[in-house]
Write an enzyme that holds these catalytic residues in place. Structure first.
Site, PDB file in Angstrom:
ATOM      1  N   ARG A  69       0.813  -1.215   0.000  1.00  0.00           N
ATOM      2  CA  ARG A  69       0.000   0.000   0.000  1.00  0.00           C
ATOM      3  C   ARG A  69       0.845   1.263   0.000  1.00  0.00           C
ATOM      4  O   ARG A  69       0.390   2.320  -0.423  1.00  0.00           O
ATOM      5  CB  ARG A  69      -0.916   0.018   1.226  1.00  0.00           C
ATOM      6  CG  ARG A  69      -2.377  -0.152   0.869  1.00  0.00           C
ATOM      7  CD  ARG A  69      -3.297   0.143   2.034  1.00  0.00           C
ATOM      8  NE  ARG A  69      -2.854  -0.393   3.295  1.00  0.00           N
ATOM      9  CZ  ARG A  69      -3.667  -1.000   4.168  1.00  0.00           C
ATOM     10  NH1 ARG A  69      -4.945  -1.154   3.883  1.00  0.00           N
ATOM     11  NH2 ARG A  69      -3.217  -1.439   5.314  1.00  0.00           N
ATOM     12  N   VAL A  84      -9.127   2.931  -4.703  1.00  0.00           N
ATOM     13  CA  VAL A  84      -8.659   1.544  -4.756  1.00  0.00           C
ATOM     14  C   VAL A  84      -7.768   1.220  -3.562  1.00  0.00           C
ATOM     15  O   VAL A  84      -7.285   2.096  -2.856  1.00  0.00           O
ATOM     16  CB  VAL A  84      -7.911   1.247  -6.076  1.00  0.00           C
ATOM     17  CG1 VAL A  84      -8.828   1.463  -7.252  1.00  0.00           C
ATOM     18  CG2 VAL A  84      -6.674   2.121  -6.214  1.00  0.00           C
ATOM     19  N   GLU A  85      -7.529  -0.085  -3.355  1.00  0.00           N
ATOM     20  CA  GLU A  85      -6.745  -0.619  -2.233  1.00  0.00           C
ATOM     21  C   GLU A  85      -7.286  -0.109  -0.900  1.00  0.00           C
ATOM     22  O   GLU A  85      -6.531   0.247   0.010  1.00  0.00           O
ATOM     23  CB  GLU A  85      -5.257  -0.279  -2.389  1.00  0.00           C
ATOM     24  CG  GLU A  85      -4.584  -1.067  -3.498  1.00  0.00           C
ATOM     25  CD  GLU A  85      -3.080  -0.895  -3.522  1.00  0.00           C
ATOM     26  OE1 GLU A  85      -2.539  -0.242  -2.610  1.00  0.00           O
ATOM     27  OE2 GLU A  85      -2.444  -1.406  -4.452  1.00  0.00           O
ATOM     28  N   GLY A  86      -8.595  -0.073  -0.767  1.00  0.00           N
ATOM     29  CA  GLY A  86      -9.235   0.438   0.441  1.00  0.00           C
ATOM     30  C   GLY A  86      -9.562   1.898   0.268  1.00  0.00           C
ATOM     31  O   GLY A  86      -8.665   2.749   0.220  1.00  0.00           O
TER      32      GLY A  86
END
Length: 779
Positions: free
Chosen positions: A345, A467-469
């Site tokens: 992340r 995206v990615e949370g």
């Protein structure tokens, strides 16, 4: 002396009674058997009721990764030697050669307008170059044919690629992020590694990873895609396998992928591979041509045409050997994903965001210098100066956080909470930077075409945010929610002791952690008060001058943050989990302190150049001011008003004394952006500025360099010609001609002015199209 005076000299019995009570309490606190019986054991029952419920997926998330500088900030007294002693991020000679060679060549191959407007894809030449030069193998070890680069190198390469084309950056980013390659390296069987990793490294296989489902986006642990263990036929042989049914969307590289990584919930009703029926989330690798898979259609994310699309599968049968890591890893998919996400992340999306911010700083500074309105460069107007300052300061913060954190990963750290901080805050900062750059450029940034270098970046900012949370989720639930348990020196110990079944030993452990926590809270409350009253001037800290003061300010707010955190957790308990706004504000304070620390470390790693100090000062002041304001908002909204008053007395005894960066400091940053200098070069060091035919960033830099020679000549024409009435032409070419005739400039100077004017007009012009050239006008 105080005790003697109070007992013998103070009038009345009240003081004596209070002192006696205090001595009794202190005595109780220091006799452990009595303390346990009267305090710890009864409080343990109440503590268990206060604890929030925790699912298995939440527990996996908490246990993933490690604690680094975020843990120091939770102590209230960070150990600066730990941060400054972390090795500075550096590229190996091989990594530097790749950044200077193939990365620059790939950028030169890509024309972003051609990608976004004409092809809706990278060119075949770019795809082939990516495969041939093994861009997708940065995370694959050399023993499998990969590049085996460090995380800082990976981040720097992605930053440069993204400065040229977001589509290009995303295309290279995804195979080097959470996906088949990463999962195989860490969890794959030797057979899987030997089969897939060399093919992925050479570009013979193109990977994608299917996680998001239509009904499970940010709540990825609730995916409804299923796999059932059963017997079936694979390539003509009977075997134990999995029958899959799934629907995925938003899957990058899916339309062109040859191998699909898939997350699904695995069930074993016949107990063919174990005794558990609901095994849990599992990850597998599936060839694209497997029967039952539908793939190839594309999404179109905000006109940024990186390959992205849905995947569906109906009654897809695969052998159980396709589980990443084999049957032994069945049901461990969520832990696998979250463990890798804790690192990934802070690499890919922060690198893409930083690349865009560097472009904004590079171009906006130059454009604001060469673009004139009302007889002045637009960057000289005070309102514009402050916007440019915000662009410069945010870009510096982003690059500092990106560089230092990835360097820490290369040094062996696994910073789980900082990765969430970087993903959330750097992508949010990129949105602010993009908006500010568009404001300064005006219509130049709005009109798309080959000359536009900002529009697609502006369009793309929501992509990284979602995206990615999603950032809302990350800010409200993850940063503080995960950090408070993982990073706090006592909370996790208390929770483990409270839930331990070991009887008296668990009481001992809980008692030790509880009273350590109480002492910790009292210490930080006092430190917060003293440093607020003294502006932390007497706190020991590294550095000198203004830099030392920012180290001290971070210490002050770290103590205030730690104190506020303890009061919130002890008074609200599990209810704090539901008070998302309070959690978000505490997470913001932690984030701003972390980012300010990264700024100081980055400045230190660069050799502490004095010419960078205005940017360092603006960045730290901006972040610490925001930390102060979030603490203020926390106290305004804290549900227990008595405790809110107590915290305010300890945190802000003199009121809110910290101020945002001033106008003069902002003007200095604007001047740095608009002037060729080592500071400007350092801040934008990963921007693609090679003077190829279709690179407006190189044209802007050339014009900026010329402006230093041309501005004195323009001033001479304006003062001695236009203002005196001797020059009457309105256009630049006419004024230059008249100035030459009047002897105000020489022939060589006139030629320089004409060349500069031609360059400027080429830069400020925008594109126009015949209707048939626009997508909506095509047949």
């Amino acid at each position: 002396m105080f005790v003697i005076y109070t007992w013998f000299g103070a009038p009345g019995g009240l003081w004596k009674g209070l002192l006696l009570l205090m001595l009794v309490v202190m005595w109780l606190f220091n006799i452990r058997p009595l303390r346990k019986a009267l305090i710890s054991r009864p409080f343990l029952k109440a503590y268990l009721r206060m604890l929030p419920t925790m699912s298995d997926t939440e527990r996996d998330a908490l246990e993933a990764g490690g604690v680094w500088w975020d843990g120091e900030l939770f102590t209230g007294k960070p150990d600066w030697s730990k941060l400054l002693g972390t090795p500075a991020p550096r590229l190996t000679p091989e990594e530097q050669a790749f950044l200077d060679g193939p990365t620059e060549e790939l950028c030169a191959l890509v024309n972003d307008f051609d990608v976004t407007h004409r092809r809706a894809d990278l060119s075949p030449e770019a795809w082939e170059f990516i495969k041939r030069e093994r861009f997708w193998s940065m995370i694959i070890p050399k023993q499998y044919g990969g590049l085996g680069f460090g995380r800082y190198a990976q981040s720097s390469i992605l930053t440069k690629l993204s400065s040229r084309s977001i589509t290009l950056g995303v295309t290279v980013m995804v195979p080097n992020s959470l996906g088949p390659g990463e999962l195989l390296v860490h969890y794959g069987t030797e057979e899987q590694k030997n089969h897939y990793l060399p093919r992925l490294a050479r570009g013979e296989e193109i990977p994608c990873f299917g996680l998001t489902s239509p009904v499970a986006g940010s709540d990825a642990a609730s995916i409804t895609d299923t796999g059932v263990v059963c017997r079936g036929s694979w390539q003509g042989r009977e075997c134990v396998g999995i029958r899959l049914n799934f629907s995925k969307r938003y899957i990058t590289l899916a339309p062109v992928a040859t191998v699909i990584g898939l997350a699904f919930r695995l069930f074993d009703p016949e107990h063919l591979i174990g005794t558990t029926e609901d095994i849990g989330i599992t990850c597998a690798l599936i060839p694209r041509d497997t029967a039952g898979i539908r793939i190839g259609r594309r999404h179109y994310p905000l006109n940024i045409p990186f390959q992205n699309g849905p995947i569906q599968g109906e009654d897809v049968f695969i052998p159980v050997d396709f589980i990443i890591g084999g049957v032994a890893q069945a049901g461990k998919g969520w832990r696998m994903l979250i463990e890798q996400l804790t690192v990934g992340r802070c690499i890919s999306l922060p690198a893409n965001a930083t690349g865009g911010a560097m472009v904004a700083t590079w171009t906006t500074g130059a454009y604001a210098r060469i673009r004139r309105q009302f007889g002045l460069p637009v960057g000289k107007f005070e309102g514009v100066e402050q916007v440019i300052a915000r662009i410069v300061g945010n870009t510096y913060i982003m690059d500092a956080a990106r560089s230092v954190t990835t360097g820490a990963i290369d040094a062996g750290e696994q910073p789980a909470v900082p990765s969430a901080i970087l993903k959330s805050h750097l992508t949010e900062m990129s949105r602010v930077v993009a908006a500010d750059a568009m404001d300064v450029h005006g219509g130049k940034g709005v009109m798309l075409g080959p000359r536009n270098y900002l529009g697609r970046g502006w369009q793309a900012t929501p992509i990284g945010i979602t995206v990615e949370g999603a950032n809302i989720l990350t800010r409200n639930l993850i940063i503080f929610g995960q950090g408070a348990i993982r990073c706090h020196p006592f909370v996790l110990k208390e929770m483990q002791a409270a839930r331990s079944p070991e009887g008296e030993r668990s009481i001992d452990d809980f008692d030790r952690a509880l009273f350590g926590h109480i002492g910790f809270t009292i210490s930080n409350s006092v430190r917060s008060l003293v440093m607020a009253l003294t502006f932390a001037r007497f706190e020991s800290a590294p550095g000198e001058g203004v830099v030392k003061r920012y180290f001290q300010h971070i210490e002050r707010f770290s103590a205030s943050f730690a104190f506020a955190t303890d009061v919130a957790m002890l008074s609200l308990g599990g209810y704090l989990k539901k008070k998302e706004n309070l959690s978000a504000r505490l997470g913001d304070v932690l984030s701003y302190l972390y980012l300010a620390s990264m700024v100081l470390k980055h400045h230190h790693d660069n050799g502490s150049p004095r010419e960078d100090l205005p940017v360092v000062e603006w960045s730290c002041r901006h972040l610490l001011y925001r930390a102060q304001e979030q603490l203020h908002d926390l106290l305004r909204n804290f549900p227990n008003r008595l405790l809110a008053w107590l915290m305010r007395a300890m945190i802000f005894p003199r009121g809110r004394t910290y101020f945002a960066p001033g106008d003069k400091l902002g003007a200095q940053l604007a001047e740095i952006a608009m002037t060729p200098s080592a500071t400007r070069e350092r801040m934008c060091r990963h921007v693609f500025v090679k003077p190829v035919a279709d690179n407006p960033l190189a044209e802007l830099q050339a014009a900026l360099l010329m402006s230093q020679k041309v501005e004195p000549l323009e001033r001479r024409l304006r003062v001695e010609g236009v203002k005196t009435g001797r020059i009457r032409s309105l256009d630049a070419a006419g004024q230059i001609a008249e100035g030459l005739a009047l002897g105000l400039v020489s022939g060589e100077e006139a030629a320089l002015l004409l060349d500069y004017d031609r360059r400027i007009m080429n830069i400020i012009h925008v594109d126009d199209f015949a209707p048939a050239e626009l997508p909506a006008g095509r047949d």
